[in-house]
Motif scaffolding. Structure first.
Motif, mmCIF file in Angstrom:
data_model
loop_
_atom_site.group_PDB
_atom_site.id
_atom_site.type_symbol
_atom_site.label_atom_id
_atom_site.label_comp_id
_atom_site.label_asym_id
_atom_site.label_seq_id
_atom_site.Cartn_x
_atom_site.Cartn_y
_atom_site.Cartn_z
ATOM 1 N N GLY A 111 0.684 -1.321 -0.087
ATOM 2 C CA GLY A 111 -0.162 0.125 -0.019
ATOM 3 C C GLY A 111 0.764 1.209 0.019
ATOM 4 O O GLY A 111 0.194 2.407 -0.393
ATOM 5 N N ASP A 112 2.295 1.100 0.260
ATOM 6 C CA ASP A 112 3.015 2.456 0.288
ATOM 7 C C ASP A 112 2.924 2.900 -1.313
ATOM 8 O O ASP A 112 3.100 2.255 -2.263
ATOM 9 N N ARG A 113 3.007 4.371 -1.186
ATOM 10 C CA ARG A 113 3.054 4.969 -2.600
ATOM 11 C C ARG A 113 4.532 5.269 -2.638
ATOM 12 O O ARG A 113 5.191 5.840 -2.139
ATOM 13 N N VAL A 114 5.035 4.521 -3.820
ATOM 14 C CA VAL A 114 6.489 4.479 -3.970
ATOM 15 C C VAL A 114 6.987 5.368 -5.013
ATOM 16 O O VAL A 114 6.446 5.345 -6.101
ATOM 17 N N LEU A 115 7.841 6.034 -5.000
ATOM 18 C CA LEU A 115 8.657 6.790 -6.288
ATOM 19 C C LEU A 115 10.024 6.032 -6.379
ATOM 20 O O LEU A 115 10.878 6.333 -5.663
ATOM 21 N N ASP A 116 10.325 5.606 -7.734
ATOM 22 C CA ASP A 116 11.552 5.324 -7.942
ATOM 23 C C ASP A 116 12.346 6.464 -8.949
ATOM 24 O O ASP A 116 11.769 6.691 -10.225
ATOM 25 N N VAL A 117 13.159 7.377 -8.323
ATOM 26 C CA VAL A 117 13.706 8.491 -8.954
ATOM 27 C C VAL A 117 15.009 7.952 -9.874
ATOM 28 O O VAL A 117 15.903 7.274 -9.235
ATOM 29 N N GLY A 118 15.031 8.384 -11.154
ATOM 30 C CA GLY A 118 16.144 7.930 -12.205
ATOM 31 C C GLY A 118 15.941 6.271 -12.301
ATOM 32 O O GLY A 118 16.626 5.551 -12.003
ATOM 33 N N CYS A 119 14.828 5.936 -12.536
ATOM 34 C CA CYS A 119 14.406 4.637 -12.678
ATOM 35 C C CYS A 119 15.030 3.649 -13.535
ATOM 36 O O CYS A 119 15.114 2.377 -13.384
#
Length: 264
Positions: free
Chosen positions: A43-51
């Protein structure tokens, strides 16, 4: 991994080779480690920066996270979209994230921060888009002096492309001073809650495969002709021989740092 995509766009075939060779041999295990280090839960909202091709976002999604990936490199994003069309992929700049404040519970950045022209700006942006009480976790490579598996390639590049060319393949290690990175996090409004230093192993089927992909995914590729490539590969074969098994497969040790923080 991203390679200064603001100034260097890798070709599609290199992005595909990166996904086929480097992701399973190195970046997938690193992603598992980073996601666990960040403590991602369902359920965590996750951002992968420079994916890049999206291995961190994919790993977070496999743990139940609602994952979003962002990169400036179109070739990397094309692979990411092909592999996981169900995830949210964006083209954008790590130093100017196109998301509202507090959009994510966890923001991750694997093997990318050193390629951003202004790492401090990227860290501030990661702090901004992470919700209060959330987590920012980054992975960087240790200093050049600690990378015994990298020296033979650096020496081959210096001999055949010039000492200044080494900078183009050693950008990975420019944030290797852990104390300095922690200070940058503090300055960016991130309170560091955990650090970890360890060694990982990059596996490649051969020295030639490693050198071809390593150079091809950096701006150095634009400076070398075929003859220079061949000379670097030949030189690297000798220098990297101690890291090869009897079949010629390569196993290179690299030091990494993990830093976990919360928006202050």
């Amino acid at each position: 991994m991203s390679t200064r995509p603001d100034t260097f766009q890798i070709p599609a075939e290199v992005a595909e080779r990166y996904e086929a060779e480097f992701v399973p041999s190195l970046f997938a295990p690193l992603a598992v480690r980073l996601v666990a280090f960040a403590g991602i839960t369902a359920g965590d909202r996750v951002l992968d920066v420079g994916c890049g091709t999206g291995i961190v976002a994919r790993t977070a999604a496999d743990r139940g996270g609602a994952a979003t990936g962002l990169d400036l490199n179109e070739a990397m994003l094309a692979v990411a979209r092909r592999l996981r069309p169900d995830l949210d992929w964006h083209r954008g700049d790590a130093a100017a994230l196109p998301f509202p404040d507090g959009s994510f519970d966890v923001t991750l950045c694997q093997s990318v921060l050193m390629f951003v022209p202004e790492p401090a700006a990227a860290l501030r942006e990661m702090a901004r888009v992470t919700a209060p009480g959330g987590t920012v976790a980054v992975q960087v490579w240790g200093s050049p002096q600690s990378q015994r598996g990298f020296r033979p390639l650096a020496e081959a590049v210096a001999r055949h492309a010039g000492a200044d060319a080494v900078d183009l393949v050693s950008t990975y290690f420019r944030l290797g001073d852990l104390d300095a990175l922690v200070r940058q996090c503090d300055d960016a409004g991130l309170a560091v809650t955990g650090v970890e230093t360890s060694e990982v192993t990059l596996h490649a089927p051969s020295v030639d495969a490693y050198v071809t992909t390593e150079i091809g995914s950096t701006p150095l590729a634009e400076r070398l002709d075929a003859a220079a490539h061949d000379r670097i590969r030949a030189d690297a074969r000798a220098g990297l021989a101690p890291f090869c098994d009897t079949s010629g497969a390569l196993a290179l040790p690299f030091e990494i740092h993990l830093v976990r923080a919360r928006p202050a």
